[in-house]
Design an enzyme around this catalytic site. Structure first.
Site, PDB file in Angstrom:
ATOM      1  NE  ARG A 312       8.374  18.537 -17.659  1.00 23.98           N
ATOM      2  CZ  ARG A 312       9.207  18.989 -18.918  1.00 23.98           C
ATOM      3  NH1 ARG A 312       9.860  18.511 -19.437  1.00 23.98           N
ATOM      4  NH2 ARG A 312       8.703  20.737 -19.027  1.00 23.98           N
ATOM      5  CG  HIS A 455       0.772  21.484 -12.968  1.00 20.15           C
ATOM      6  ND1 HIS A 455       0.749  21.357 -11.709  1.00 20.15           N
ATOM      7  CD2 HIS A 455       0.500  20.036 -13.109  1.00 20.15           C
ATOM      8  CE1 HIS A 455       0.982  20.219 -11.643  1.00 20.15           C
ATOM      9  NE2 HIS A 455       0.514  19.626 -12.356  1.00 20.15           N
ATOM     10  CD  GLU A 456       5.154  21.201 -12.622  1.00 18.77           C
ATOM     11  OE1 GLU A 456       6.895  22.029 -12.618  1.00 18.77           O
ATOM     12  OE2 GLU A 456       4.964  22.094 -11.496  1.00 18.77           O
ATOM     13  N   GLY A 457       5.113  22.097 -18.230  1.00 18.04           N
ATOM     14  CA  GLY A 457       4.900  21.931 -19.268  1.00 18.04           C
ATOM     15  C   GLY A 457       3.601  20.968 -19.823  1.00 18.04           C
TER      16      GLY A 457
END
Lengths: 614, 614
Positions: A312, A455-457
């Protein structure tokens, strides 16, 4: 800055090969932060500003020479699946090898592991150049680093020997295989299974999607870190374990041997980041798929979060680097392109002016500068917190740094990934019609950067993480630490301008504190749904305050620089910093007034909207 | 709405073939506007709501059957230049022919000219379907219509016979050839020359760029409307004339004969709108290039502005249609896709919910609805003003409609073209990872829509047009008319909710009026540069007020609808309108507070920024 037109290998026209502004990087490292002080710590005792600069020079050079030239062509000729293999432009491998050979994968590791014991701050600075030069190609070594870090922390010594060493050398690459088609971001609904065998390994069965770097011929082996459920595990996130699932099983000598049952189900064709393969993988559908448990059963979520948190921070920084590069491109274009006249000049025979002389073009450039240099400062601050969480002198300091970093992670992920694409949007607008063509580089920046809010949450998930969890962690310890850190910079403000900005920030901070209490009360008493409904607005408020703080820190440093030498070579640079700070304090920070109202009232417009009313 | 997955010819997955919401269109036509009243005018006396509906049905059907299916594939296989010809997917020609055969090019024209004497309001509604279905293919007939309208208004009767008739029949297509590489938006710097000959035609020499539809094999001839300077003409915009420059000269029978000296210098490869050829054209470089003067010498700018103003309205409406379609796609996806649970549901064995049940997804859908239905109302209002400016009963009414339309044109161009792409951005975010892939339709919407803030005058130019010219036109007559029109809708507000919104709008309007006076004073007294420096902020303020007004009008109509039948079939539709209005009044309109501050203070942050400080 080198001027003149440098067409790259694909004929895309850009004027210089500027990736990040080196003067600004030095400012972030040594004026906004005190990076040299890291050398007082035992781990970094052999380093100095000179060694840091040498490593950064290397990164800058490799990024420029090996990564930047094929950024556009690898976007146009994306990886293909042919004859059972994924093929791509050969420059990708050359670049990845150069990155590994220069020691960047293991850059942060101990000398004994072949590392350089570099601080995260310096590694982040280096990676900024690669990300700006070619985010798609940079994806392969970055994913490898992320996976390697997990194996280093949680893997057995056998796993470290088998997988970590070749990863650090760049012979094996890594992936994160979390998402499943039916579950998306909902890890509780993962279905991939792991069945124990008598030989110690597990048999993995399931499907994963959006796995970057999941198939290619760039390395001798691909080490997938896979989340799966051991049969009989508890439902939900408490029953998730992590496995090493290589493309090739290792033979007795540790070399890639038999093919493991990881199959490419398909390549996903994306809007941007097209040079990075995005794959759908199936595990154990035709052949047996061996997986090796990392750490303890059912602890996979914890391990994953180490990787995820790093990822993140990386996403936020990547968004910044791409946004920053687009800004530098549009700045050069605005200086070079001559068009139109000042509104008061009615003489059509006068020479057209450079478009940077039009106030509205300066607005678009200054907005980009203010957003991206603010985001850059934030990411570098985050990197320093990572260093402090590992190497600060006392345990209390390390604990505090960890708390702060935990709290700021969703902000560092989300704010730059909102404003990076927005900066690229303005870069296109500065170019006008040319910016909309694939003959100029900013449209690719814009497309590549659009992945980062997802992406990545997704940023919606970051907002829930911040307001639903992080703010209350340790009974609000982290937020108190953050307020304390801001307070110190408010007090450090000198001169009328900085003090005025400090006052604005302090006022906003106080209101944000009150709103946070209101929301905390509602979260505890009423249904959490209503209090969390506007979490995205809270994330925006929090982000704007954090970036305003970064601008106050930069303004304080710039004021100090100007005071040291008001007419020196750096005076224009410092004045630019102050003007960009002013932009943030006049044009951006006041916009949170509306966010505060919505949050304070717990506005229920979106919450109450019903499906059948759409 | 038809559910289930309909892959199009290129396998892009979307669930229904919804282009625009037909219920909303009827609401705009017959509840927000009183379109039936047009039938009381002599020109439209043979029409009725039934004939309007029949024409709209036809547009909807042709758009759905002939335009939508190749939208994605024509994006992926863009036009190519091969063997001296520009080739493209055959579906483009089939669609264009169907559009012409159904009579849409001449739809607004007199019956004698083969037209249907349809109001602009209805033509706009029809074109919305084509634009939503396939903006690239729609570009060809739309450009033809725009060029045809100029020839109809300003061309000689011979020109009308030679060029207009085959254009209306779809045998010839049209272009607008204004922009030159060195001049960009600065028309004063155009260099293309026109040299008179004894035979009556002129010889054209020069280069144009970004000419949409400038080369293709879709029609028997391409009629370029070219701006050029007759030798000896005054410098600047006062020396520009307009010429018809066909690809083929006409023979004695009026058929395309000898090739004229218009050469394709190159195809431009764009980020989106890839199905529409964008060309660089050179005139008279190898062969003689004949041009035929339209109207009077040196009056080209005036003629061009008729076309340009229509084009600007079209851009705003196109941005709305693409934004609207992306909204409908994401709405369907959010209803279909199941993922995650409510925050208070901690049971991982419970069924995942449709993502529309997540408050943050509803926020993203409601924002899209509020922006795009607001923009839709604005564009339809503009179309009605066009009708009124031509066919309102009295000359005073026609004059007033022209004034209002002139004033609102930059707003109708710019506001939807800012918020359309923003809506598409949210549509991608609703889809999450899927939205970033080329297997779902919203990424193309986003790329296509990005052109709209740029072409037909960048939004920066619209801002200068509004604050530098339109607001003061006729000593502020237009703005008084606008205030009057808003006032009538403020007074019509019934019920607590609408009256509260009317109050907010009224307050904002008053403040905007004061700020306008401040700026007007500064424009007259000080250097205009400083007062115009924040023109983009003024445009945003003006746009938000205008769209808030559109929402008040829609809320008034929805309240009336609910009062008529509180529990009828349409109740959910009306409640949705009120909720979207609430979104605009709670979440959007208050953001102009910051714009007002910047304008009132004539904030000079961007104005004072210097090149060397960047």
């Amino acid at each position: 800055m080198v001027m003149g037109t440098f067409p790259n290998s694909d004929g895309v026209r850009f004027m210089s090969d500027t990736l990040l502004n080196r003067r600004d990087l030095d400012f972030q490292l040594y004026e906004a932060l005190d990076t040299e002080s890291l050398c007082e710590r035992e781990r970094f005792a052999e380093h100095s500003r000179e060694t840091f600069s040498a490593v950064i020079d290397t990164a800058d050079r490799i990024a420029r020479e090996q990564f930047a030239p094929h950024n556009s062509v690898a976007d146009k000729e994306e990886p293909r699946f042919e004859d059972g293999k994924v093929t791509m432009r050969p420059e990708v491998k050359t670049a990845m090898d150069a990155y590994a050979e220069a020691g960047f994968i293991a850059g942060r590791y101990d000398y004994e592991l072949g590392g350089m014991q570099l601080p995260e701050t310096v590694m982040t600075a280096c990676n900024g150049f690669f990300m700006a030069a070619n985010p798609s190609t940079a994806g392969y070594p970055f994913l490898t680093t992320a996976a390697a870090n997990v194996i280093r922390t949680f893997g057995s010594s056998e796993q470290q020997q088998q997988f970590l060493e070749p990863m650090l050398a760049g012979r094996f690459t890594g992936t994160m295989a979390l998402t499943e088609p039916q579950a998306g971001s909902s890890l509780a609904d993962l279905r991939t299974t792991a069945t124990p065998t008598d030989e110690g390994h597990y048999l993995i069965k399931g499907a994963k999607i959006y796995i970057s770097g999941g198939e290619h011929e760039l390395s001798d082996n691909i080490v997938n870190l896979v989340l799966a459920r051991i049969r009989g595990a508890p439902a939900g996130v408490k029953g998730i374990s992590m496995f090493i699932v290589p493309k090739y099983r290792l033979d007795a000598e540790g070399n890639p041997g038999e093919r493991n049952g990881v199959e490419l189900a398909g390549l996903i064709h994306k809007l941007g980041y097209r040079g990075t393969t995005s794959t759908a993988l199936s595990f154990g559908s035709d052949n047996e798929c061996h997986g090796y448990l990392v750490g303890e059963p059912h602890e996979g979520l914890k391990y994953m979060f180490q990787m995820m948190n790093e990822a993140r921070l990386g996403v936020g920084f990547g968004a910044t680097a791409i946004g920053y590069r687009g800004y530098l491109h549009s700045l050069e274009y605005a200086r070079d392109r001559r068009q139109g006249r000042h509104p008061s000049d009615k003489d059509p025979s006068s020479e057209p002016i450079a478009i940077i002389e039009h106030a509205d073009v300066r607005r678009m450039l200054l907005a980009q500068k203010s957003w991206m240099e603010g985001a850059f400062a934030l990411c570098m601050y985050g990197a320093r917190l990572m260093d402090d969480s590992h190497t600060a002198p006392g345990e209390q300091q390390r604990h505090e740094a960890r708390q702060m970093l935990d709290l700021l992670t969703p902000v560092i992920k989300a704010w730059p990934s909102e404003y990076g694409p927005r900066a690229n949007d303005l870069a296109i607008q500065v170019y006008g019609g040319a910016g909309y063509t694939r003959e100029y580089p900013v449209e690719q920046c814009w497309r590549d950067n659009r992945l980062n809010p997802i992406h990545e949450g997704t940023n919606g998930i970051q907002a829930m993480d911040l307001l639903g969890r992080k703010v209350w962690q340790g009974s609000g310890e982290a937020i108190q630490l953050l307020f304390g850190a801001i307070q110190r910079d408010l007090e450090a403000a000198e001169g009328e301008q900085c003090q005025q900005w400090a006052y604005s920030l302090s006022e906003t901070l106080q209101q944000a504190g009150q709103v946070t209490q209101v929301l905390g009360k509602a979260l505890g008493q009423e249904s959490p749904e209503k209090a969390l409904a506007n979490a995205s607005v809270y994330l925006r408020l929090f982000g704007h305050i954090t970036v305003a703080w970064m601008w106050l820190r930069q303004a304080n440093a710039a004021t100090a620089g100007l005071t040291r030498d008001p007419e020196g070579d750096d005076a224009a640079f410092y004045r630019g910093k102050l003007q960009a700070a002013q932009y943030f304090f006049h044009w951006e920070l006041p916009t949170v007034a509306q966010d505060l109202v919505i949050l304070r009232n717990m506005d229920d417009t979106c919450f109450n909207m019903r499906d059948e009313w759409f």
